[in-house]
Design a protein around this motif. Structure first.
Motif, PDB file in Angstrom:
ATOM      1  N   LYS A  27      71.072  44.627  78.136  1.00 25.48           N
ATOM      2  CA  LYS A  27      72.211  45.121  77.367  1.00 25.48           C
ATOM      3  C   LYS A  27      72.298  46.641  77.467  1.00 25.48           C
ATOM      4  CE  LYS A  27      72.126  41.275  74.164  1.00 25.48           C
ATOM      5  NZ  LYS A  27      71.904  40.871  72.780  1.00 25.48           N
ATOM      6  N   LYS A  28      73.516  47.174  77.340  1.00 29.80           N
ATOM      7  CA  LYS A  28      73.739  48.612  77.391  1.00 29.80           C
ATOM      8  C   LYS A  28      74.477  49.034  76.124  1.00 29.80           C
ATOM      9  CE  LYS A  28      76.058  52.239  80.038  1.00 29.80           C
ATOM     10  NZ  LYS A  28      75.059  53.225  79.702  1.00 29.80           N
ATOM     11  N   GLU A  29      74.017  50.091  75.524  1.00 31.12           N
ATOM     12  CA  GLU A  29      74.665  50.615  74.326  1.00 31.12           C
ATOM     13  C   GLU A  29      75.830  51.506  74.729  1.00 31.12           C
ATOM     14  OE1 GLU A  29      73.666  53.131  70.268  1.00 31.12           O
ATOM     15  OE2 GLU A  29      72.214  53.075  71.878  1.00 31.12           O
ATOM     16  N   LEU A  30      76.979  51.301  74.098  1.00 25.93           N
ATOM     17  CA  LEU A  30      78.153  52.140  74.296  1.00 25.93           C
ATOM     18  C   LEU A  30      78.526  52.759  72.963  1.00 25.93           C
ATOM     19  CD1 LEU A  30      80.379  49.813  76.497  1.00 25.93           C
ATOM     20  CD2 LEU A  30      78.978  51.714  77.254  1.00 25.93           C
ATOM     21  N   ARG A  31      79.002  53.990  73.018  1.00 26.87           N
ATOM     22  CA  ARG A  31      79.424  54.670  71.795  1.00 26.87           C
ATOM     23  C   ARG A  31      80.756  55.328  72.041  1.00 26.87           C
ATOM     24  NH1 ARG A  31      74.687  58.313  69.500  1.00 26.87           N
ATOM     25  NH2 ARG A  31      76.540  59.024  68.438  1.00 26.87           N
ATOM     26  N   GLY A  32      81.533  55.445  71.010  1.00 24.99           N
ATOM     27  CA  GLY A  32      82.805  56.123  71.129  1.00 24.99           C
ATOM     28  C   GLY A  32      83.493  56.190  69.786  1.00 24.99           C
ATOM     29  N   TYR A  33      84.648  56.809  69.787  1.00 23.09           N
ATOM     30  CA  TYR A  33      85.443  56.947  68.571  1.00 23.09           C
ATOM     31  C   TYR A  33      86.779  56.274  68.792  1.00 23.09           C
ATOM     32  CZ  TYR A  33      81.916  60.300  67.253  1.00 23.09           C
ATOM     33  OH  TYR A  33      80.719  60.881  66.948  1.00 23.09           O
ATOM     34  N   LEU A  34      87.244  55.553  67.784  1.00 25.58           N
ATOM     35  CA  LEU A  34      88.509  54.831  67.879  1.00 25.58           C
ATOM     36  C   LEU A  34      89.655  55.683  67.359  1.00 25.58           C
ATOM     37  CD1 LEU A  34      87.406  51.321  66.521  1.00 25.58           C
ATOM     38  CD2 LEU A  34      87.580  52.073  68.893  1.00 25.58           C
ATOM     39  N   ILE A  45      91.380  42.240  64.246  1.00 24.18           N
ATOM     40  CA  ILE A  45      90.625  41.273  65.060  1.00 24.18           C
ATOM     41  C   ILE A  45      89.313  40.911  64.378  1.00 24.18           C
ATOM     42  CG2 ILE A  45      89.359  40.985  67.234  1.00 24.18           C
ATOM     43  CD1 ILE A  45      91.641  42.601  68.556  1.00 24.18           C
ATOM     44  N   GLN A  46      88.628  41.887  63.816  1.00 21.57           N
ATOM     45  CA  GLN A  46      87.345  41.630  63.152  1.00 21.57           C
ATOM     46  C   GLN A  46      87.537  40.671  61.978  1.00 21.57           C
ATOM     47  OE1 GLN A  46      85.535  42.412  60.133  1.00 21.57           O
ATOM     48  NE2 GLN A  46      83.767  41.517  61.150  1.00 21.57           N
ATOM     49  N   GLN A  47      88.595  40.875  61.201  1.00 19.74           N
ATOM     50  CA  GLN A  47      88.870  39.992  60.061  1.00 19.74           C
ATOM     51  C   GLN A  47      89.179  38.575  60.510  1.00 19.74           C
ATOM     52  OE1 GLN A  47      92.044  41.925  57.978  1.00 19.74           O
ATOM     53  NE2 GLN A  47      90.728  43.486  57.071  1.00 19.74           N
ATOM     54  N   LYS A  48      89.947  38.431  61.590  1.00 21.20           N
ATOM     55  CA  LYS A  48      90.361  37.102  62.054  1.00 21.20           C
ATOM     56  C   LYS A  48      89.249  36.353  62.766  1.00 21.20           C
ATOM     57  CE  LYS A  48      95.258  38.070  62.258  1.00 21.20           C
ATOM     58  NZ  LYS A  48      96.464  38.170  63.075  1.00 21.20           N
ATOM     59  N   THR A  49      88.363  37.081  63.455  1.00 19.60           N
ATOM     60  CA  THR A  49      87.339  36.419  64.263  1.00 19.60           C
ATOM     61  C   THR A  49      85.963  36.409  63.622  1.00 19.60           C
ATOM     62  OG1 THR A  49      86.752  38.450  65.432  1.00 19.60           O
ATOM     63  CG2 THR A  49      88.510  37.069  66.407  1.00 19.60           C
ATOM     64  N   ASP A  50      85.711  37.346  62.710  1.00 21.06           N
ATOM     65  CA  ASP A  50      84.383  37.522  62.109  1.00 21.06           C
ATOM     66  C   ASP A  50      83.332  37.958  63.132  1.00 21.06           C
ATOM     67  OD1 ASP A  50      83.815  37.596  59.458  1.00 21.06           O
ATOM     68  OD2 ASP A  50      83.151  35.516  59.285  1.00 21.06           O
ATOM     69  N   TRP A  51      83.775  38.547  64.256  1.00 19.23           N
ATOM     70  CA  TRP A  51      82.841  39.024  65.273  1.00 19.23           C
ATOM     71  C   TRP A  51      82.193  40.318  64.809  1.00 19.23           C
ATOM     72  CZ3 TRP A  51      86.714  38.700  69.938  1.00 19.23           C
ATOM     73  CH2 TRP A  51      86.853  37.365  70.328  1.00 19.23           C
ATOM     74  N   ASN A  52      80.926  40.505  65.206  1.00 17.51           N
ATOM     75  CA  ASN A  52      80.277  41.795  64.942  1.00 17.51           C
ATOM     76  C   ASN A  52      80.748  42.797  65.998  1.00 17.51           C
ATOM     77  OD1 ASN A  52      78.709  41.456  67.301  1.00 17.51           O
ATOM     78  ND2 ASN A  52      77.030  40.535  66.151  1.00 17.51           N
ATOM     79  N   ASP A  53      80.371  44.041  65.846  1.00 16.36           N
ATOM     80  CA  ASP A  53      80.833  45.089  66.765  1.00 16.36           C
ATOM     81  C   ASP A  53      80.446  44.805  68.215  1.00 16.36           C
ATOM     82  OD1 ASP A  53      81.925  46.423  64.637  1.00 16.36           O
ATOM     83  OD2 ASP A  53      80.500  48.080  64.651  1.00 16.36           O
ATOM     84  N   SER A  54      79.225  44.308  68.421  1.00 19.01           N
ATOM     85  CA  SER A  54      78.768  44.049  69.785  1.00 19.01           C
ATOM     86  C   SER A  54      79.607  42.963  70.458  1.00 19.01           C
ATOM     87  CB  SER A  54      77.297  43.627  69.792  1.00 19.01           C
ATOM     88  OG  SER A  54      76.488  44.698  69.400  1.00 19.01           O
ATOM     89  N   THR A  55      79.871  41.883  69.749  1.00 20.46           N
ATOM     90  CA  THR A  55      80.669  40.792  70.305  1.00 20.46           C
ATOM     91  C   THR A  55      82.093  41.250  70.548  1.00 20.46           C
ATOM     92  OG1 THR A  55      79.297  39.164  69.177  1.00 20.46           O
ATOM     93  CG2 THR A  55      81.450  38.424  69.918  1.00 20.46           C
ATOM     94  N   LEU A  56      82.650  41.981  69.592  1.00 24.04           N
ATOM     95  CA  LEU A  56      84.018  42.456  69.731  1.00 24.04           C
ATOM     96  C   LEU A  56      84.151  43.390  70.936  1.00 24.04           C
ATOM     97  CD1 LEU A  56      86.216  43.158  66.717  1.00 24.04           C
ATOM     98  CD2 LEU A  56      86.533  44.475  68.769  1.00 24.04           C
TER      99      LEU A  56
END
Length: 85
Positions: A27-34, A45-56
């Motif tokens: 796995k590779k860590e990515l960082r950024g600002y939205l 999308i997070q509310q509808k899917t319940d995915w964590n940040d990594s999955t999203l």
């Protein structure tokens, strides 16, 4: 948890150990600002899917790659612009 000397691990050591394990598993860590627009999309999308940040993030990159391979990036960017997303 303890380290090789028997002392308890510090939070920094635990975090480094976690990051090292993630790297070892490929796995590779990515960082950024939205941007505000991207944050709005993320929240929906997070509310509808319940995915964590990594999955999203992983799915977002895979979907962008699929759009690129299918020649759809321009169409999708146009849609985002028209809908102020």
């Amino acid at each position: 948890m303890t380290n090789s000397t028997g002392k308890a691990l510090t939070n920094a050591e635990k975090q480094q150990r976690y990051r090292d394990k993630q790297k070892q598993s490929g796995k590779k860590e990515l960082r950024g600002y939205l941007t505000p627009e991207a944050l709005s999309c993320y929240e929906e999308i997070q509310q509808k899917t319940d995915w964590n940040d990594s999955t999203l993030l992983s799915n977002a990159i895979r979907l962008m790659y699929a759009a690129h391979k299918c020649g759809q990036v321009g169409i999708l960017n146009s849609w985002l612009t028209e809908h102020k997303r």
